[in-house]
Design a protein around this motif. Structure first.
Motif, PDB file in Angstrom:
ATOM      1  N   MET A 143       0.310  42.508  27.874  1.00  0.00           N
ATOM      2  CA  MET A 143       0.227  41.976  26.510  1.00  0.00           C
ATOM      3  C   MET A 143      -0.245  43.047  25.531  1.00  0.00           C
ATOM      4  N   SER A 144      -1.214  43.861  25.946  1.00  0.00           N
ATOM      5  CA  SER A 144      -1.700  44.929  25.068  1.00  0.00           C
ATOM      6  C   SER A 144      -0.613  45.963  24.817  1.00  0.00           C
ATOM      7  N   LEU A 311      -5.384  29.228  30.893  1.00  0.00           N
ATOM      8  CA  LEU A 311      -6.127  29.260  29.635  1.00  0.00           C
ATOM      9  C   LEU A 311      -5.570  30.349  28.715  1.00  0.00           C
ATOM     10  N   GLY A 312      -5.238  31.504  29.310  1.00  0.00           N
ATOM     11  CA  GLY A 312      -4.674  32.589  28.504  1.00  0.00           C
ATOM     12  C   GLY A 312      -3.326  32.219  27.914  1.00  0.00           C
ATOM     13  N   LEU A 313      -2.467  31.583  28.722  1.00  0.00           N
ATOM     14  CA  LEU A 313      -1.148  31.169  28.230  1.00  0.00           C
ATOM     15  C   LEU A 313      -1.295  30.083  27.162  1.00  0.00           C
ATOM     16  N   ALA A 314      -2.228  29.156  27.373  1.00  0.00           N
ATOM     17  CA  ALA A 314      -2.454  28.106  26.383  1.00  0.00           C
ATOM     18  C   ALA A 314      -2.960  28.714  25.075  1.00  0.00           C
ATOM     19  N   GLU A 315      -3.828  29.732  25.185  1.00  0.00           N
ATOM     20  CA  GLU A 315      -4.347  30.404  24.000  1.00  0.00           C
ATOM     21  C   GLU A 315      -3.203  30.992  23.176  1.00  0.00           C
ATOM     22  N   ASP A 321      -1.373  34.523  19.271  1.00  0.00           N
ATOM     23  CA  ASP A 321      -2.152  35.759  19.118  1.00  0.00           C
ATOM     24  C   ASP A 321      -2.256  36.450  20.478  1.00  0.00           C
ATOM     25  N   PHE A 322      -1.461  37.528  20.618  1.00  0.00           N
ATOM     26  CA  PHE A 322      -1.502  38.280  21.879  1.00  0.00           C
ATOM     27  C   PHE A 322      -2.911  38.792  22.175  1.00  0.00           C
ATOM     28  N   ARG A 323      -3.622  39.174  21.103  1.00  0.00           N
ATOM     29  CA  ARG A 323      -4.943  39.761  21.282  1.00  0.00           C
ATOM     30  C   ARG A 323      -5.901  38.777  21.940  1.00  0.00           C
ATOM     31  N   ARG A 324      -5.952  37.550  21.443  1.00  0.00           N
ATOM     32  CA  ARG A 324      -6.859  36.545  22.004  1.00  0.00           C
ATOM     33  C   ARG A 324      -6.451  36.180  23.431  1.00  0.00           C
ATOM     34  N   ALA A 325      -5.148  36.074  23.682  1.00  0.00           N
ATOM     35  CA  ALA A 325      -4.676  35.756  25.034  1.00  0.00           C
ATOM     36  C   ALA A 325      -5.042  36.862  26.008  1.00  0.00           C
ATOM     37  N   ALA A 326      -4.864  38.127  25.574  1.00  0.00           N
ATOM     38  CA  ALA A 326      -5.221  39.253  26.439  1.00  0.00           C
ATOM     39  C   ALA A 326      -6.716  39.276  26.723  1.00  0.00           C
ATOM     40  N   ALA A 651     -14.100  34.847  24.482  1.00  0.00           N
ATOM     41  CA  ALA A 651     -12.765  35.428  24.365  1.00  0.00           C
ATOM     42  C   ALA A 651     -11.767  34.409  23.812  1.00  0.00           C
ATOM     43  N   SER A 652     -11.852  33.166  24.296  1.00  0.00           N
ATOM     44  CA  SER A 652     -10.913  32.134  23.853  1.00  0.00           C
ATOM     45  C   SER A 652     -11.130  31.753  22.386  1.00  0.00           C
ATOM     46  N   MET A 653     -12.353  31.965  21.873  1.00  0.00           N
ATOM     47  CA  MET A 653     -12.640  31.673  20.473  1.00  0.00           C
ATOM     48  C   MET A 653     -12.276  32.846  19.567  1.00  0.00           C
ATOM     49  N   GLY A 654     -11.819  33.938  20.166  1.00  0.00           N
ATOM     50  CA  GLY A 654     -11.422  35.092  19.370  1.00  0.00           C
ATOM     51  C   GLY A 654     -12.577  35.982  18.972  1.00  0.00           C
ATOM     52  N   VAL A 655     -13.755  35.742  19.519  1.00  0.00           N
ATOM     53  CA  VAL A 655     -14.929  36.553  19.173  1.00  0.00           C
ATOM     54  C   VAL A 655     -14.841  37.941  19.801  1.00  0.00           C
ATOM     55  N   LEU A 656     -14.282  38.009  21.024  1.00  0.00           N
ATOM     56  CA  LEU A 656     -14.231  39.273  21.765  1.00  0.00           C
ATOM     57  C   LEU A 656     -12.815  39.851  21.740  1.00  0.00           C
ATOM     58  N   SER A 657     -12.753  41.165  21.591  1.00  0.00           N
ATOM     59  CA  SER A 657     -11.469  41.860  21.729  1.00  0.00           C
ATOM     60  C   SER A 657     -11.147  41.999  23.217  1.00  0.00           C
ATOM     61  N   PRO A 658      -9.891  42.294  23.556  1.00  0.00           N
ATOM     62  CA  PRO A 658      -9.561  42.503  24.976  1.00  0.00           C
ATOM     63  C   PRO A 658     -10.430  43.573  25.631  1.00  0.00           C
TER      64      PRO A 658
END
Length: 690
Positions: A143-144, A311-315, A321-326, A651-658
């Motif tokens: 994804m990255s 969870l990643g695919l659902a995200e 947002d590839f970034r949040r999924a990654a 990570a799922s909330m988008g707080v953390l980068s991959p």
């Protein structure tokens, strides 16, 4: 042989290319050879480097062993033989740091090249094993790369490689700690030379030697039976519980134990070559078999991988947002959950060994932590086992010295405390021992042997009087007096006539009361003592020890096993501590069998825990290490779930980068492994007292 110096040799062995070859097994065998100080395997280069002390014959032995590896050297399932290279880890880390400053086309090409192994491993795993952690790693990196975030992709690959390297070194260290314990000890064996039985060290045996093995003894060589018949216990080699009957012409292996009978074996392989069976047995128990908590933890880790992927695919489906999924896909529970258990168990086993206790595997460690009752066989465990002959009483025309020499001549073939006491006393008096033949050991009763064609019997009152029909009435009053004083009695008969008594006394181990108190403080509910002594002697012992909840006296070997089974039927988790051949049934019946270091071969092989020093404090150490090992495993389990769940939520909330997510995940794994190793190596309270 590729290269050699006086103390080092490097071999090329293409067997190392085979993925099913158990490298730990091969390393353990080569490390067990006398003179070998270090062994390094490089499966990618098919190279084996061995450091040794320069003694002759080592190189030839190495080549011969590798040419004839047994089937046990190959695992039923293919294992990962990848050895992590620190240079590769450093290069990937450096590339991740400079990738933002490279021209865009160059950064793209090199990034896809660096990520290729991770991506291919993910695809291969998905097709062959399903959704595992490798699939998560490949998805996060892919994804990255797809969103042209080459720095993040390269950093994740570098972190994954660093994590695997640290996991590999932790696991390798724990295996090396265990294999360092496998150096074989020199054992005494009996060999027939010119019709007489002669004692010698096992490493002095030669091919063709006629080795004599009786009831309760371990076979020290690989060879064929030349004379006699016996029933062999081969469970420690083959895993098969049923005894095997052997007769002249049958092949036998080192490590099997004679349950009944007496055989003469013509040695085919001697010395270090015969250590393979024992090395394999130890590795089979300690490195291949997992405890129930480890298996449950691994199963849970595998079940959580699809959860992370889903969870990643659902995200991505909801946010695009590839970034949040990654970020979500860089987090998994598998690494820490699967590695903390084996590393902690092996480190605990090594820690126990450094304190004088050999725990034979993860299952034994788990069982030891769960016991609530300990049953002791008295002689050699709660007592010193260092019996002393206090009196020799002849009844007929034999002198005291002749009576003692006759008893010692029969007893010197065995390692039971009674035998050692008699032989030691004869040696102190400088008595020549008569040559014995057809020596037969009757478990828990006595010995039958022939001197100049005349049958001599040495043993208990039950054996001499009831089993063999010898009249012992003239000794009854005297024997009763000795027993009231807490002494043990050995009867000696010749040609069906009682010749006299050998009187012995034993002492309670000085550390025994403290150890029993410590075990109670650790949470044990019941301590039981079993003995074949008379009632007066048994009660006197219990009074001296304290903390004894039950004591049973005048027991036969089969009685001990029945008492153990009876206690288990009441729902107790039970450990049995013994050292004699007659203890083997109880050692096998117990949830955990514990043997003293000078125990008979059959007892040592039947036990799951072996005290390597003649000190009962090792028992308290083993119990404390086992309890702490299970506690550590539980702590690692809960910490892994908590830390990774927190990272996953952020990570799922988008707080953390991959990248941040990957750093936090790998950091938690490393911290968990560090905690498992450090806590498992910590000193026990009993060891600190020592």
């Amino acid at each position: 042989m590729v290269h050699e110096t006086p103390n080092r040799v490097r071999l090329r062995c293409t067997l190392l290319y085979r993925p099913e070859l158990d490298l730990d097994y091969v390393k353990a065998i080569l490390s067990s050879f006398k003179g070998v100080t270090q062994v390094r395997l490089n499966p990618r280069a098919a190279s084996i480097t061995v450091h040794y002390d320069g003694r002759s014959g080592v190189k030839e032995l190495l080549v011969s062993t590798l040419d004839n590896l047994p089937q046990e050297a190959y695992l039923p399932r293919v294992q990962e033989n990848d050895q992590m290279d620190l240079l590769n880890v450093t290069a990937l880390g450096a590339f991740a740091l400079v990738s933002p400053f490279l021209p865009r086309p160059l950064a793209k090409g090199l990034s896809w090249l660096a990520a290729a192994p991770t991506l291919m491993k993910g695809v291969e795993t998905l097709l062959s094993k399903g959704v595992k952690v490798e699939v998560l790693d490949a998805a996060a990196v892919g994804m990255s790369l797809a969103r042209a975030d080459y720095f993040t992709a390269n950093a994740i690959v570098a972190l994954l490689t660093l994590g695997r390297y640290l996991e590999y070194t932790s696991d390798k260290k724990s295996v090396d700690l265990l294999t360092s314990l496998l150096k074989p000890q020199v054992e005494k064996v009996w060999v027939e030379i010119d019709g007489a039985e002669v004692s010698m060290a096992a490493d002095q045996l030669e091919i063709g030697s006629l080795v004599i093995v009786g009831s309760g003894e371990m076979i020290p060589v690989d060879g064929r039976v030349e004379e006699g018949e016996a029933s062999l216990n081969q469970s420690s080699i083959t895993g098969e519980a049923a005894p095997r009957h052997v007769a002249p012409g049958d092949a036998v292996l080192s490590g099997a134990v004679v349950q009944e009978g007496r055989i003469k074996i013509k040695a085919g392989q001697v010395g270090n070559q015969t250590s393979m069976a024992r090395v394999n047995r130890f590795l089979e128990n300690s490195l291949r078999h997992k405890s129930e908590p480890e298996r449950r933890t691994e199963e849970l880790a595998d079940k959580l991988v699809p959860f992370s992927l889903g969870l990643g695919l659902a995200e991505y489906a909801f946010t695009r947002d590839f970034r949040r999924a990654a970020s979500v896909l860089t987090v998994d529970y598998s690494c820490a959950l699967k590695l903390a258990g084996p590393v902690g168990v092996r480190t605990s086993m090594y820690n126990a060994s450094q304190s004088g206790v050999m725990i034979k595997g993860a299952q034994a460690l788990e069982s030891m932590a769960g016991v609530d009752t300990i049953v002791f066989d008295k002689t050699g465990t709660l007592t010193t086992g260092d019996l002393k002959v206090t009196q020799v009483v002849p009844f007929n025309r034999l002198s005291e010295d002749r009576l003692l020499a006759m008893a010692a001549g029969a007893e010197e073939h065995y390692t039971h405390p009674v035998a050692k006491a008699v032989v030691k006393r004869a040696e102190e008096k400088g008595l020549p021992l008569p040559a014995m033949s057809q020596v037969d050991f009757i478990v828990a009763h006595g010995i039958s042997a022939y001197v100049d064609g005349i049958r001599v019997l040495v043993g208990s009152h039950h054996f001499i009087c009831e089993d063999e029909g010898v009249d012992t009435s003239q000794a009854d009053l005297m024997a009763s007096k000795f027993r009231q004083e807490g002494k043990s009695i050995l009867y000696v008969a010749r040609k069906g006539v009682l010749e006299g008594l050998v009187v012995m006394e034993d002492e309670v181990r000085p550390e025994a009361p403290m150890v029993l108190k410590n075990l109670k403080e650790q949470g044990l509910k019941k301590i039981v003592v079993l003995t074949g002594d008379h009632m007066e002697t048994a009660r006197h012992l219990a009074d001296n020890l304290g903390e004894v909840d039950q004591i049973h006296w005048e027991l036969k070997p089969e009685d001990k096993a029945e008492i153990v089974k009876g206690l288990q039927a009441q729902g107790t988790k039970l450990a049995f501590v013994g050292d004699g051949v007659n203890d083997a049934p109880a050692l096998v019946s117990a949830d955990v069998g514990i043997c003293m270091p000078l125990g008979a071969d059959l007892a040592r092989e039947s036990a799951q825990v072996l005290l390597m020093h003649d000190d009962l404090r090792g028992l308290a150490v083993a119990r404390e290490i086992a309890v702490r090992s299970q506690s550590t495993l539980n702590h690692c389990f809960r910490a892994t779930l908590a830390l990774n769940t927190a990272v996953l939520a952020l990570a799922s909330m988008g707080v953390l980068s991959p990248l941040t997510s990957a750093i936090m995940h790998n950091t938690s794994t490393i911290l968990t492994l560090g905690y498992a190793t450090t806590r498992s190596m910590a000193k026990t309270k009993m060891a600190e007292k020592n």
